[in-house]
Design a protein around this motif. Sequence first.
Motif, PDB file in Angstrom:
ATOM      1  N   LYS A  60       0.854  -1.185   0.000  1.00 57.98           N
ATOM      2  CA  LYS A  60       0.000   0.000   0.000  1.00 57.98           C
ATOM      3  C   LYS A  60       0.890   1.235   0.000  1.00 57.98           C
ATOM      4  O   LYS A  60       1.797   1.350   0.822  1.00 57.98           O
ATOM      5  CB  LYS A  60      -0.922   0.027   1.219  1.00 57.98           C
ATOM      6  N   ASP A  61       0.613   2.132  -0.925  1.00 54.25           N
ATOM      7  CA  ASP A  61       1.326   3.410  -1.024  1.00 54.25           C
ATOM      8  C   ASP A  61       2.842   3.234  -1.086  1.00 54.25           C
ATOM      9  O   ASP A  61       3.595   3.969  -0.442  1.00 54.25           O
ATOM     10  CB  ASP A  61       0.953   4.326   0.140  1.00 54.25           C
ATOM     11  N   SER A  63       4.677   0.912   0.144  1.00 49.58           N
ATOM     12  CA  SER A  63       5.249   0.185   1.271  1.00 49.58           C
ATOM     13  C   SER A  63       4.782  -1.267   1.199  1.00 49.58           C
ATOM     14  O   SER A  63       3.601  -1.533   0.981  1.00 49.58           O
ATOM     15  CB  SER A  63       4.783   0.817   2.584  1.00 49.58           C
ATOM     16  N   ARG A  81      -5.557  -1.136   8.101  1.00 48.80           N
ATOM     17  CA  ARG A  81      -4.980  -0.212   7.114  1.00 48.80           C
ATOM     18  C   ARG A  81      -5.904  -0.012   5.931  1.00 48.80           C
ATOM     19  O   ARG A  81      -5.978   1.069   5.371  1.00 48.80           O
ATOM     20  CB  ARG A  81      -3.634  -0.745   6.609  1.00 48.80           C
TER      21      ARG A  81
END
Length: 84
Positions: A60-61, A63, A81
């Motif tokens: 995610k993003d 990472s 998350r």
Amino acid sequence: MTLTLYIKPEGCWQCTKTKDLFTKAGVQFDTVDVTTNDNALAYITEELNYAQVPVVVYEKDGSEDHWSGLNPDKIKQVIARRTA
């Protein structure tokens, strides 16, 4: 967010439980059968250094996180998350 589960479809209760927990939380994921996909098996064993399934890879993003085996705490973190 991407979530990929590297699994054995037969006889792996940890794989089934991991899938069930994500499904019950409404989290979408892709599954890859390591018994029929040699590249996937090489990825989890040679690149990630895991010897058991399921292997969960979460991104995610930019990472990435990953782990092997049934890990309820990590699963809860991914679910949290996703909803954040």
